[in-house]
Design an enzyme around this catalytic site. Sequence first.
Site, mmCIF file in Angstrom:
data_model
loop_
_atom_site.group_PDB
_atom_site.id
_atom_site.type_symbol
_atom_site.label_atom_id
_atom_site.label_comp_id
_atom_site.label_asym_id
_atom_site.label_seq_id
_atom_site.Cartn_x
_atom_site.Cartn_y
_atom_site.Cartn_z
ATOM 1 N N GLY A 1 -36.201 44.300 -15.764
ATOM 2 C CA GLY A 1 -37.342 44.289 -16.795
ATOM 3 C C GLY A 1 -38.174 43.094 -16.161
ATOM 4 N N ARG A 2 -39.198 42.326 -16.953
ATOM 5 C CA ARG A 2 -40.142 41.651 -16.434
ATOM 6 C C ARG A 2 -39.545 40.501 -15.867
ATOM 7 N NH1 ARG A 2 -42.016 37.183 -19.292
ATOM 8 N NH2 ARG A 2 -41.012 37.612 -21.107
ATOM 9 N N SER B 1 -29.408 48.903 -14.012
ATOM 10 C CA SER B 1 -29.108 49.104 -15.316
ATOM 11 C C SER B 1 -29.038 50.576 -15.927
ATOM 12 C CB SER B 1 -30.358 48.091 -16.274
ATOM 13 O OG SER B 1 -31.428 48.923 -16.152
ATOM 14 N N ARG B 2 -28.591 50.845 -17.155
ATOM 15 C CA ARG B 2 -28.463 52.084 -17.681
ATOM 16 C C ARG B 2 -29.586 52.986 -17.418
ATOM 17 N NH1 ARG B 2 -26.019 53.562 -23.618
ATOM 18 N NH2 ARG B 2 -28.415 52.972 -24.127
ATOM 19 N N THR C 1 -29.027 33.515 -17.385
ATOM 20 C CA THR C 1 -30.387 32.849 -18.257
ATOM 21 C C THR C 1 -30.562 33.804 -19.182
ATOM 22 O OG1 THR C 1 -31.793 33.562 -16.580
ATOM 23 C CG2 THR C 1 -30.833 31.236 -16.409
ATOM 24 N N ARG D 1 -28.704 35.779 -22.215
ATOM 25 C CA ARG D 1 -27.784 35.499 -23.469
ATOM 26 C C ARG D 1 -26.300 35.580 -23.310
ATOM 27 N NH1 ARG D 1 -32.019 34.237 -24.545
ATOM 28 N NH2 ARG D 1 -33.354 34.903 -26.645
ATOM 29 N N GLU E 1 -24.451 26.668 -29.381
ATOM 30 C CA GLU E 1 -25.478 25.692 -28.818
ATOM 31 C C GLU E 1 -25.854 24.815 -30.263
ATOM 32 O OE1 GLU E 1 -28.893 27.708 -27.062
ATOM 33 O OE2 GLU E 1 -27.525 28.667 -25.496
ATOM 34 N N HIS F 1 -29.575 25.396 -21.762
ATOM 35 C CA HIS F 1 -30.537 26.194 -22.223
ATOM 36 C C HIS F 1 -31.937 25.872 -22.056
ATOM 37 C CE1 HIS F 1 -31.214 29.972 -25.195
ATOM 38 N NE2 HIS F 1 -32.022 30.203 -24.029
#
Length: 319
Positions: free
Chosen positions: A156-157, A177-178, A236, A238, A267, A286
Site C-alpha cells: 500500500g502507501r 498480499s492477497r 512497523t 501492527r 504498550e 513504537h
Amino acid sequence: MRIAILDDYQNVALSLADWDSLNANTTVFTEYLGTDDDTICRVLEPFDVIVAMRERTPLTATRLQRLPNLRLLVSTGMRNSSIDLEAARSRNITVCGTNGSPTAAAEHTWALIMAAARRLDVELFSSAKPRAAGHPWQQTLGMGLHGKTLGIYGLGRLGSQVARLGQAFGMKVIAYSRNLTSEKAIEVGAELVGEKDLFTRSDVLSIHLKHSERTTNIIGRQQLGLMKPSSVLVNTSRSAIIERQGLIDSLHAGTPRLAAVDVFDNEPLPVNDALLSAPGVIATPHLGYVTEDQYRLFYADAVEAIKSWRDGNPVRVLG
C-alpha cells in the site's frame, strides 16, 4: 469546556500547538493510564473532550458508556481501530481525526532496516556503552543491502515508499498480499510473488499490512520457518499481524536471524516481556509516528477540530 490530552509521554503537546486559543481547561496526561476500565473511566469522567494519541488508550464501547460528559473525541491520524465508532455514534459523541505525515513510518522502517543490517544495536557507542568502559571495537559483520532481496508484505502507501527506498539501495524488490496485482507491483518497481516465495526469497522482509480480523496472526511459525537463516524481519505495522509466540519460537530456532520491531501487543512494553529476551530482537518503542513535524501537525489539527466542533462545524469526522 474540559479537555483531556492523553498519553503525551514526552510532555510536548502544549508547546506544539496553540491550546490557549481554546480558552478551555486543558489537562495533559503524560503517564499511561493503564488497562483497568474502572481507573480510566474514573479519571476521564469529568472531561467534555478527549484527545487520544493514536491507539495508546483504547476508547471501547464499555469505556465510552461510562463517560457521560464526553461530547468530542479527537484521534491523531485518520484511522484508529481502538475507538469504537459505532458506540460513539450511539452516544452522540463526535469523533474527529487529524492529518499526519505520509512519510514518517516509512523513514523509521528504514532506520530499523539499517540498524539491523549493520547491527547498530550491538555496535553503537553511547553513554550506556562508552568506548572508555571497554565496549569492544567491532563485534559483528554487517549485511550489505545492494543486490539483496527486499520483500514487502502489503504494497500500500507505506509499503510502496519502503519499496522505492529499497531500489535506491540497489535491492531487488518482491511483494505479496492477497489482493495485490502485477500491475500495482510493477508501478513501484516490484515483482509480484506468492506468499511462500516472499518468505523464502527475502533477505529483508518488511510488514505493511493493515490490521484487521483477517490479518490477525496471519504470519506464524509456518511462514517464519521458511525464512533464510541470515534474514531480517521488520514490523512497523501492527504486532497482532505476527503470531507472538510463533515469532519468539522462530527466533530461538534461528529463522529469521533478526527481528526489528516497533509495535507490540502491550504498550508500553513490560520490562520483563518475553520478546525482549528472544535472540536477535531489535526493538524500538513504537517510534514510527513520533517526530516533531508529525506531532505539530497532530496537535494543531486537534486544536482546529475542537474549535470547529465548538462552532458547530466539525471537520475530519470519522465513521
